[in-house]
Design an enzyme around this catalytic site. Structure first.
Site, PDB file in Angstrom:
ATOM      1  N   GLN A   1       0.857  -1.202  -0.110  1.00 30.83           N
ATOM      2  CA  GLN A   1      -0.005   0.147   0.211  1.00 30.83           C
ATOM      3  C   GLN A   1       0.893   1.170  -0.100  1.00 30.83           C
ATOM      4  O   GLN A   1       0.474   2.191  -0.436  1.00 30.83           O
ATOM      5  CB  GLN A   1      -0.999  -0.060   0.997  1.00 30.83           C
ATOM      6  CG  GLN A   1      -2.081  -1.126   1.028  1.00 30.83           C
ATOM      7  CD  GLN A   1      -2.967  -1.049   2.271  1.00 30.83           C
ATOM      8  OE1 GLN A   1      -2.678  -1.788   3.383  1.00 30.83           O
ATOM      9  NE2 GLN A   1      -3.847  -0.388   2.302  1.00 30.83           N
TER      10      GLN A   1
ATOM     11  N   ARG B   1       3.918   0.164  13.111  1.00 30.80           N
ATOM     12  CA  ARG B   1       3.550  -1.295  12.643  1.00 30.80           C
ATOM     13  C   ARG B   1       3.655  -0.998  11.083  1.00 30.80           C
ATOM     14  O   ARG B   1       2.862  -0.354  10.363  1.00 30.80           O
ATOM     15  CB  ARG B   1       2.450  -1.766  12.778  1.00 30.80           C
ATOM     16  CG  ARG B   1       2.014  -3.112  12.455  1.00 30.80           C
ATOM     17  CD  ARG B   1       0.545  -3.437  12.476  1.00 30.80           C
ATOM     18  NE  ARG B   1       0.357  -4.646  11.856  1.00 30.80           N
ATOM     19  CZ  ARG B   1      -0.904  -5.164  11.396  1.00 30.80           C
ATOM     20  NH1 ARG B   1      -2.002  -4.487  11.211  1.00 30.80           N
ATOM     21  NH2 ARG B   1      -0.989  -6.139  10.497  1.00 30.80           N
TER      22      ARG B   1
ATOM     23  N   HIS C   1      -2.121  -5.088 -12.638  1.00 35.63           N
ATOM     24  CA  HIS C   1      -1.618  -4.861 -13.741  1.00 35.63           C
ATOM     25  C   HIS C   1      -2.388  -5.629 -15.019  1.00 35.63           C
ATOM     26  O   HIS C   1      -2.857  -5.140 -15.981  1.00 35.63           O
ATOM     27  CB  HIS C   1      -0.275  -5.456 -13.959  1.00 35.63           C
ATOM     28  CG  HIS C   1       0.820  -4.919 -13.053  1.00 35.63           C
ATOM     29  ND1 HIS C   1       2.148  -5.300 -12.992  1.00 35.63           N
ATOM     30  CD2 HIS C   1       0.815  -3.521 -12.598  1.00 35.63           C
ATOM     31  CE1 HIS C   1       2.801  -4.469 -12.091  1.00 35.63           C
ATOM     32  NE2 HIS C   1       2.179  -3.360 -12.103  1.00 35.63           N
TER      33      HIS C   1
ATOM     34  N   HIS D   1       1.184  -9.097   4.811  1.00 33.27           N
ATOM     35  CA  HIS D   1      -0.120  -8.214   4.527  1.00 33.27           C
ATOM     36  C   HIS D   1      -0.797  -8.563   3.231  1.00 33.27           C
ATOM     37  O   HIS D   1      -0.750  -7.424   2.496  1.00 33.27           O
ATOM     38  CB  HIS D   1       0.145  -6.978   5.019  1.00 33.27           C
ATOM     39  CG  HIS D   1      -0.856  -6.176   5.356  1.00 33.27           C
ATOM     40  ND1 HIS D   1      -1.262  -5.315   6.411  1.00 33.27           N
ATOM     41  CD2 HIS D   1      -2.187  -5.817   4.629  1.00 33.27           C
ATOM     42  CE1 HIS D   1      -2.455  -4.492   6.514  1.00 33.27           C
ATOM     43  NE2 HIS D   1      -2.918  -4.976   5.379  1.00 33.27           N
TER      44      HIS D   1
ATOM     45  N   TYR E   1     -12.785  -1.579  12.940  1.00 34.21           N
ATOM     46  CA  TYR E   1     -13.174  -0.474  12.695  1.00 34.21           C
ATOM     47  C   TYR E   1     -14.629   0.082  12.945  1.00 34.21           C
ATOM     48  O   TYR E   1     -15.105   1.026  13.036  1.00 34.21           O
ATOM     49  CB  TYR E   1     -12.783  -0.424  10.984  1.00 34.21           C
ATOM     50  CG  TYR E   1     -11.630  -0.386  10.345  1.00 34.21           C
ATOM     51  CD1 TYR E   1     -10.937   0.586  10.021  1.00 34.21           C
ATOM     52  CD2 TYR E   1     -10.709  -1.801  10.437  1.00 34.21           C
ATOM     53  CE1 TYR E   1      -9.489   0.634   9.766  1.00 34.21           C
ATOM     54  CE2 TYR E   1      -9.595  -1.718   9.995  1.00 34.21           C
ATOM     55  CZ  TYR E   1      -8.923  -0.298   9.608  1.00 34.21           C
ATOM     56  OH  TYR E   1      -7.651  -0.227   9.141  1.00 34.21           O
TER      57      TYR E   1
ATOM     58  N   GLU F   1      -4.774  -1.913  14.130  1.00 35.19           N
ATOM     59  CA  GLU F   1      -5.509  -0.860  13.029  1.00 35.19           C
ATOM     60  C   GLU F   1      -6.952  -0.538  13.641  1.00 35.19           C
ATOM     61  O   GLU F   1      -7.530  -1.127  14.196  1.00 35.19           O
ATOM     62  CB  GLU F   1      -5.772  -1.753  11.800  1.00 35.19           C
ATOM     63  CG  GLU F   1      -4.557  -2.269  10.984  1.00 35.19           C
ATOM     64  CD  GLU F   1      -5.066  -2.543   9.510  1.00 35.19           C
ATOM     65  OE1 GLU F   1      -6.064  -2.638   8.957  1.00 35.19           O
ATOM     66  OE2 GLU F   1      -4.232  -3.650   8.998  1.00 35.19           O
TER      67      GLU F   1
ATOM     68  N   ASN G   1      -1.719 -11.045   8.347  1.00 30.95           N
ATOM     69  CA  ASN G   1      -2.962  -9.892   8.844  1.00 30.95           C
ATOM     70  C   ASN G   1      -4.285 -10.203   8.222  1.00 30.95           C
ATOM     71  O   ASN G   1      -4.104 -10.592   7.058  1.00 30.95           O
ATOM     72  CB  ASN G   1      -2.430  -8.926   8.112  1.00 30.95           C
ATOM     73  CG  ASN G   1      -3.328  -7.619   8.244  1.00 30.95           C
ATOM     74  OD1 ASN G   1      -3.369  -6.943   9.606  1.00 30.95           O
ATOM     75  ND2 ASN G   1      -4.006  -7.158   7.398  1.00 30.95           N
ATOM     76  N   GLU G   2      -5.182 -10.153   9.065  1.00 29.50           N
ATOM     77  CA  GLU G   2      -6.575 -10.637   8.691  1.00 29.50           C
ATOM     78  C   GLU G   2      -6.558 -11.773   7.709  1.00 29.50           C
ATOM     79  O   GLU G   2      -7.077 -11.590   6.786  1.00 29.50           O
ATOM     80  CB  GLU G   2      -7.010  -9.196   8.009  1.00 29.50           C
ATOM     81  CG  GLU G   2      -7.078  -8.116   9.040  1.00 29.50           C
ATOM     82  CD  GLU G   2      -7.834  -6.884   8.592  1.00 29.50           C
ATOM     83  OE1 GLU G   2      -7.919  -6.043   9.081  1.00 29.50           O
ATOM     84  OE2 GLU G   2      -7.741  -6.884   7.190  1.00 29.50           O
TER      85      GLU G   2
ATOM     86  N   ASP H   1       2.265   0.370  -8.011  1.00 27.69           N
ATOM     87  CA  ASP H   1       3.655   0.432  -8.424  1.00 27.69           C
ATOM     88  C   ASP H   1       4.546   1.421  -7.964  1.00 27.69           C
ATOM     89  O   ASP H   1       5.701   1.409  -7.767  1.00 27.69           O
ATOM     90  CB  ASP H   1       3.568   0.656 -10.064  1.00 27.69           C
ATOM     91  CG  ASP H   1       3.014  -0.415 -10.980  1.00 27.69           C
ATOM     92  OD1 ASP H   1       2.526  -1.447 -10.358  1.00 27.69           O
ATOM     93  OD2 ASP H   1       2.924  -0.353 -12.211  1.00 27.69           O
TER      94      ASP H   1
ATOM     95  N   ASN I   1      -7.637  -5.861  14.477  1.00 26.70           N
ATOM     96  CA  ASN I   1      -7.945  -4.786  13.828  1.00 26.70           C
ATOM     97  C   ASN I   1      -9.542  -4.653  13.720  1.00 26.70           C
ATOM     98  O   ASN I   1     -10.368  -5.519  13.768  1.00 26.70           O
ATOM     99  CB  ASN I   1      -7.764  -4.926  12.407  1.00 26.70           C
ATOM    100  CG  ASN I   1      -5.964  -5.123  12.202  1.00 26.70           C
ATOM    101  OD1 ASN I   1      -5.329  -4.956  12.964  1.00 26.70           O
ATOM    102  ND2 ASN I   1      -5.997  -5.747  10.844  1.00 26.70           N
TER     103      ASN I   1
END
Length: 502
Positions: free
Chosen positions: A42, A100, A62, A145, A332, A397, A189-190, A75, A330
């Site tokens: 990311q 992290r 891509h 991740h 939200y 998160e 992660n997740e 990219d 995590n």
């Protein structure tokens, strides 16, 4: 090197928000670390530089740009591969206890296997870790991740049990090379997000659309990979490095849509958060019994000879149990849940027998799935604590999204204020053992299928500028003051701020 200063921001707060909360409750415990987070694909960019190999996300974006809302990719992203020193200075300005970040598997092992190690990629992470430590910031390192090597995906990826060994081999290189300066590792992660959205459907890479067979097999192998990595670290590296290792689970809050429907709340937990957590943290190990029973019944009704949920041998149940030094979470948002009618001879609705919805009164964000429900944070922290005998909890998160490109982000400040207040209530009033908290995210970044349309960062990135100019947002200043004072500071009571009591 760019320099930054923290804005002096003063806020006031309505009495209704803090009623019942004393100054002591609103102070941050001394042993609770405050930080922020990111992920390799990311933010790093440099997708084919420095000896890096191709990941599933490189290939996915891509070859299928139509699956990303703005047709974009990672990219270049935030170009943190080249600008990591500037990012660390922003972290220093913020005053965080820890940062992290995740590693790109293909930056370290370009062909996916441990027989070819890319020293240039390792040096990038060594330099980042050294830069963090030089600025008194603790590195929290996530091994995976979502961006595994494309070559391994061509051999089945997480549906191939060989991934257990391939991942462990990768982890061993990381522990050997980076472990001496890292005290906190997270393996995965997740996991259930990858399996649900990357193997059952094509919402995320690798987009295999294998349905329920794919998602259950995917997580089964991920649990094995995590456990094998944990034991390898425990026996070969922990005695010298003296670190901690765990994994990170995605867990939403849940509230009964109808009074007294506690069954729905519990079932929702077991089939989401408990799917990954129960084999590790429960006293019995293995998947939740209700999950095994429902999936077996549905599988039989669909004509399968055995359950779609793979079975662990007793040896694997014992091997996986207890393989985490902390409960990484995590969080939200939350859901309303209701028990759906069920009769013998008919399938359980969505396996769990529970239907999700949201309360239309819950405030929203730029992400259609993210509603502001701070009391759900307190609820899930308590549920995890009660279910698994009050483990130390690392919140890895927690965040709020805007559309591009707001820097006066008072709604984000309000979100963090209400969620931190809920967390402190869980700690000080309920006895939950939260030991670390990270905002998501430090920078605006590539938000997977939503590209650059949704922004979670404390720092704005100009993605139209080749230099990827960084501009601190109001939320960064507010969070810096929380960290500096170790108190949950008040927020603006202006009309554009969400005010929600916990």
């Amino acid at each position: 090197m760019a320099s930054y200063s923290v804005l002096g921001v003063a806020f006031c707060i309505s009495l209704g928000v803090t009623r019942g909360f004393t100054d002591d409750i609103l102070s941050i415990p001394k042993d609770l670390l405050l930080g922020t987070a990111s992920a390799a694909y990311q933010i790093e960019g440099a997708w084919n530089e420095g000896g890096k190999g191709e990941s599933v996300w490189d290939k996915w974006t891509h070859e299928h740009p139509e699956n990303i809302i703005d047709g974009s990719n990672g990219d270049v992203a935030c170009d943190s591969y080249h600008k990591y020193k500037e990012d660390v200075q922003l972290l220093k300005t913020m005053g965080v206890d820890f940062y992290r970040f995740s590693l790109s598997w293909t930056r370290i092992l370009p062909n996916g296997f441990a027989n070819v190690i890319n020293q240039e990629g390792l040096n990038y992470y060594k330099n980042l870790i050294d830069e963090l430590r030089a600025n008194d910031i603790e590195p929290f390192v996530t091994l995976y991740h979502w961006d595994h090597p494309e070559i391994l995906e061509r051999m089945g990826g997480w549906t191939n049990e060989m991934m257990v060994d391939w991942f462990t081999d990768y982890a061993k290189v990381v522990f050997k090379e980076l472990g001496p300066k890292v005290k906190y590792f997270m393996t995965l992660n997740e996991a259930h997000i990858v399996c649900n959205e990357g193997y059952a459907t094509k919402q995320k890479a690798p987009g295999k659309e294998l349905g329920d067979v794919g998602r259950f097999l995917c997580l089964h192998n991920m649990l094995k990979a995590h456990a094998k990595t944990y034991h390898m670290y425990d026996t070969q590296f922990r005695p010298q490095q003296k670190g901690q290792i765990g994994l990170v689970n995605a867990c939403s809050g849940a509230f009964a849509k109808y009074p007294n429907d506690t069954t729905a709340v519990n079932l929702h937990f077991q089939f989401t958060c408990g799917w990954l957590a129960h084999p590790i943290f429960s006293t019995t190990g293995d998947y939740p019994e209700v999950m095994k029973r429902h999936i077996a019944e549905n599988s039989k009704l669909r004509g399968f000879s055995k359950s779609l949920l793979p079975e662990f041998s007793e040896a694997w149940v014992q091997f996986i149990q207890g393989t985490s030094d902390f409960f990484g979470i995590n969080h939200y948002t939350s859901k309303l849940v209701e028990t759906m009618p069920h009769t013998d001879g008919k399938e359980w609705y969505s396996f769990s027998g529970v239907k999700e919805s949201v309360d239309p009164s819950w405030p929203g964000s730029a992400s259609n799935w993210l509603k502001v429900v701070p009391e759900g944070f307190r609820q899930i922290l308590n549920k995890v604590s009660e279910e698994y005998n009050y483990p130390p909890i690392f919140v890895m998160e927690n965040g709020f999204s805007y559309k591009c490109c707001v820097t006066d982000d008072r709604l984000r400040i309000s979100y963090y204020h209400s969620y931190l207040k809920a967390m402190l209530a869980a700690v000080k009033l309920d006895g939950c053992k939260v030991k670390a908290y990270a905002t998501w995210s430090v920078l605006d970044n590539f938000e997977w299928k939503n590209g650059y349309k949704e922004r979670f960062g404390l720092i704005n990135i100009d993605f139209t500028d080749p230099n990827r100019t960084r501009t601190p947002k109001l939320s960064m200043s507010w969070y810096a003051n929380v960290i500096k004072t170790r108190k949950l500071l008040p927020i603006s009571n202006s009309s554009d701020v969400i005010v929600i009591a916990v």
